[in-house]
Design a protein around this motif. Structure first.
Motif, mmCIF file in Angstrom:
data_model
loop_
_atom_site.group_PDB
_atom_site.id
_atom_site.type_symbol
_atom_site.label_atom_id
_atom_site.label_comp_id
_atom_site.label_asym_id
_atom_site.label_seq_id
_atom_site.Cartn_x
_atom_site.Cartn_y
_atom_site.Cartn_z
ATOM 1 N N ALA A 3 0.805 -1.216 0.000
ATOM 2 C CA ALA A 3 0.000 0.000 0.000
ATOM 3 C C ALA A 3 0.837 1.264 0.000
ATOM 4 O O ALA A 3 0.514 2.233 -0.677
ATOM 5 N N PRO A 4 1.939 1.342 0.743
ATOM 6 C CA PRO A 4 2.738 2.573 0.739
ATOM 7 C C PRO A 4 3.232 2.961 -0.635
ATOM 8 O O PRO A 4 3.291 4.130 -0.985
ATOM 9 N N ARG A 5 3.616 1.943 -1.454
ATOM 10 C CA ARG A 5 4.120 2.266 -2.782
ATOM 11 C C ARG A 5 3.018 2.860 -3.647
ATOM 12 O O ARG A 5 3.219 3.797 -4.395
ATOM 13 N N LEU A 6 1.806 2.292 -3.558
ATOM 14 C CA LEU A 6 0.682 2.829 -4.311
ATOM 15 C C LEU A 6 0.320 4.208 -3.807
ATOM 16 O O LEU A 6 0.018 5.118 -4.572
ATOM 17 N N ALA A 7 0.369 4.377 -2.493
ATOM 18 C CA ALA A 7 -0.005 5.654 -1.894
ATOM 19 C C ALA A 7 0.910 6.768 -2.377
ATOM 20 O O ALA A 7 0.491 7.906 -2.574
ATOM 21 N N SER A 8 2.161 6.472 -2.587
ATOM 22 C CA SER A 8 3.101 7.491 -3.039
ATOM 23 C C SER A 8 2.776 7.948 -4.448
ATOM 24 O O SER A 8 2.977 9.102 -4.801
ATOM 25 N N ILE A 9 2.239 7.036 -5.279
ATOM 26 C CA ILE A 9 1.866 7.388 -6.640
ATOM 27 C C ILE A 9 0.613 8.255 -6.625
ATOM 28 O O ILE A 9 0.488 9.235 -7.349
ATOM 29 N N LEU A 57 -11.062 -2.094 -17.345
ATOM 30 C CA LEU A 57 -9.651 -2.166 -17.730
ATOM 31 C C LEU A 57 -9.090 -3.575 -17.758
ATOM 32 O O LEU A 57 -7.929 -3.781 -18.125
ATOM 33 N N GLY A 58 -9.890 -4.540 -17.342
ATOM 34 C CA GLY A 58 -9.445 -5.931 -17.397
ATOM 35 C C GLY A 58 -8.344 -6.250 -16.422
ATOM 36 O O GLY A 58 -7.395 -6.964 -16.766
ATOM 37 N N ILE A 59 -8.441 -5.751 -15.208
ATOM 38 C CA ILE A 59 -7.440 -6.012 -14.184
ATOM 39 C C ILE A 59 -8.143 -6.458 -12.903
ATOM 40 O O ILE A 59 -9.363 -6.350 -12.782
ATOM 41 N N ALA A 60 -7.365 -6.946 -11.966
ATOM 42 C CA ALA A 60 -7.930 -7.364 -10.680
ATOM 43 C C ALA A 60 -8.449 -6.150 -9.913
ATOM 44 O O ALA A 60 -7.867 -5.066 -9.991
ATOM 45 N N PRO A 61 -9.530 -6.326 -9.145
ATOM 46 C CA PRO A 61 -10.127 -5.200 -8.405
ATOM 47 C C PRO A 61 -9.395 -4.913 -7.098
ATOM 48 O O PRO A 61 -9.992 -4.827 -6.039
ATOM 49 N N THR A 62 -8.098 -4.772 -7.190
ATOM 50 C CA THR A 62 -7.280 -4.599 -5.983
ATOM 51 C C THR A 62 -6.576 -3.248 -5.934
ATOM 52 O O THR A 62 -5.665 -3.058 -5.146
ATOM 53 N N GLY A 63 -6.984 -2.312 -6.776
ATOM 54 C CA GLY A 63 -6.334 -1.012 -6.792
ATOM 55 C C GLY A 63 -6.604 -0.230 -5.521
ATOM 56 O O GLY A 63 -7.531 -0.518 -4.761
ATOM 57 N N LEU A 64 -5.761 0.737 -5.299
ATOM 58 C CA LEU A 64 -5.880 1.587 -4.122
ATOM 59 C C LEU A 64 -6.444 2.943 -4.527
ATOM 60 O O LEU A 64 -5.890 3.619 -5.391
ATOM 61 N N MET A 65 -7.562 3.326 -3.900
ATOM 62 C CA MET A 65 -8.191 4.610 -4.185
ATOM 63 C C MET A 65 -7.562 5.712 -3.341
ATOM 64 O O MET A 65 -7.293 5.519 -2.158
ATOM 65 N N ALA A 116 -4.571 3.775 -8.180
ATOM 66 C CA ALA A 116 -3.416 3.060 -8.734
ATOM 67 C C ALA A 116 -3.602 1.570 -8.538
ATOM 68 O O ALA A 116 -4.191 1.110 -7.555
ATOM 69 N N ALA A 117 -3.106 0.795 -9.478
ATOM 70 C CA ALA A 117 -3.221 -0.661 -9.395
ATOM 71 C C ALA A 117 -2.014 -1.294 -10.049
ATOM 72 O O ALA A 117 -1.416 -0.735 -10.965
ATOM 73 N N GLY A 118 -1.642 -2.462 -9.569
ATOM 74 C CA GLY A 118 -0.486 -3.140 -10.147
ATOM 75 C C GLY A 118 -0.233 -4.471 -9.490
ATOM 76 O O GLY A 118 -1.156 -5.162 -9.060
#
Length: 243
Positions: A3-9, A57-65, A116-118
Motif C-alpha cells: 500500500a505505501p508504494r501505491l499511496a506514493s503514486i 480495464l481488465g485487471i484485478a479489483p485490488t487497486g488503491l483509491m 493506482a493498481a499493479g
C-alpha cells in the motif's frame, strides 16, 4: 503491491428562454422568470469504483483509491499556468481537471479522486477521475463542444509547458484524437527531462449539466493502441449521471 508504494503514486499523482414582454410608459419589461442555476450537488457516486475499473480495464479489483476531494471551483487543479503553456488550447487535452480549463465556466461543484493498481513488481496503471457540474446542461454542452474542437485542433501537435530552469520544460505529444457525440479521447505522451516518458490515455465526456474528466496513466507502457480504457471509464461515469 504494498500500500505505501501505491499511496506514493496517488500523492504524486456555461439558454435563455423566450418570454412575453409588457410595455409600461414606453419601457419594455421582461416578464420571463430569471434563469436559476442548478444547485450544487454531491458528485462522489459518479466516480468509478474498484470493481468498475476492474471490469473496464481488465485487471484485478485490488487497486488503491486516493482520497476523495469534493467542493467548488476552488478544488480544481492549478498545476498549469496558461502563460507557461504553448499552445494554451491544448492544456485541456494534456492535463486533467485544470482550473485554467474550467475556471471561466459556471462551475457549481467538483469531485475527484486518484487510483493506482499493479502487482508486486510495481504499478501497471494509475488513474485520475473528475466530474464537474456546471450551472446548466446548455453550459455543459457548450463547454464540451469547445473542448472537443480544441482536442481536434491539437491532434498531432506537441504542447510545451515551461516549468522554469534549464531543461525543466515538459513536452506532451498528442495523437489519436477521436470525437464522439458525448466523448472525446486522445493519447498523450508526456516527456520530461532525462528521457522520462509517460503514456497517458485521456477522455472527456458530457451528460446533462456535468463534464467527466478521465486520465489513465500506463506506467509500465504495457498497453497501447488508443485510449479505449479511458473512454470506457468515462462512459461508466456518464451512465451514472444519466441513470
Amino acid at each position: 503491491m504494498r500500500a505505501p508504494r501505491l499511496a506514493s503514486i496517488l500523492a504524486g499523482g456555461c439558454l435563455l428562454a423566450a418570454g412575453c414582454t409588457g410595455t409600461v410608459d414606453g419601457v419594455a419589461v421582461d416578464q420571463s422568470p430569471a434563469a436559476v442555476p442548478a444547485p450544487a450537488r454531491a458528485l462522489d457516486t459518479v466516480l468509478p469504483t474498484n470493481q468498475e475499473l476492474s471490469a473496464a480495464l481488465g485487471i484485478a479489483p485490488t487497486g488503491l483509491m486516493g482520497q476523495l476531494v469534493e467542493g467548488g471551483a476552488d478544488t480544481l487543479l492549478r498545476g498549469v499556468d496558461r502563460a507557461h503553456a504553448t499552445p494554451v488550447e491544448c492544456v485541456s487535452t494534456t492535463y486533467r481537471l485544470q482550473q485554467v480549463v474550467y475556471g471561466a465556466s459556471s462551475v457549481r461543484s467538483v469531485a475527484s479522486r486518484s487510483w493506482a493498481a499493479g502487482s508486486v513488481d510495481g504499478p501497471a496503471l494509475s488513474g485520475f477521475f473528475g466530474v464537474v457540474q456546471l450551472a446548466s446542461a446548455d453550459d455543459a454542452e457548450a463547454f464540451f463542444s469547445a473542448a472537443a474542437g480544441n482536442w481536434q485542433q491539437c491532434d498531432g501537435r506537441t504542447m510545451v509547458l515551461r516549468r522554469g530552469g534549464a531543461g525543466a520544460n515538459e513536452q506532451s505529444r498528442i495523437a489519436d484524437v477521436r470525437v464522439g457525440e458525448h466523448v472525446v479521447s486522445a493519447v498523450v505522451v508526456h516527456e520530461a527531462g532525462q528521457g522520462t516518458r509517460m503514456p497517458i490515455q485521456r477522455a472527456l465526456g458530457v451528460a446533462g449539466d456535468s463534464i467527466v474528466d478521465v486520465e489513465i496513466t500506463d506506467i509500465a507502457d504495457a498497453r497501447s493502441g488508443g485510449a479505449g480504457g479511458a473512454v470506457d471509464v468515462a462512459q461508466i461515469m456518464l451512465d451514472k449521471l444519466t441513470g
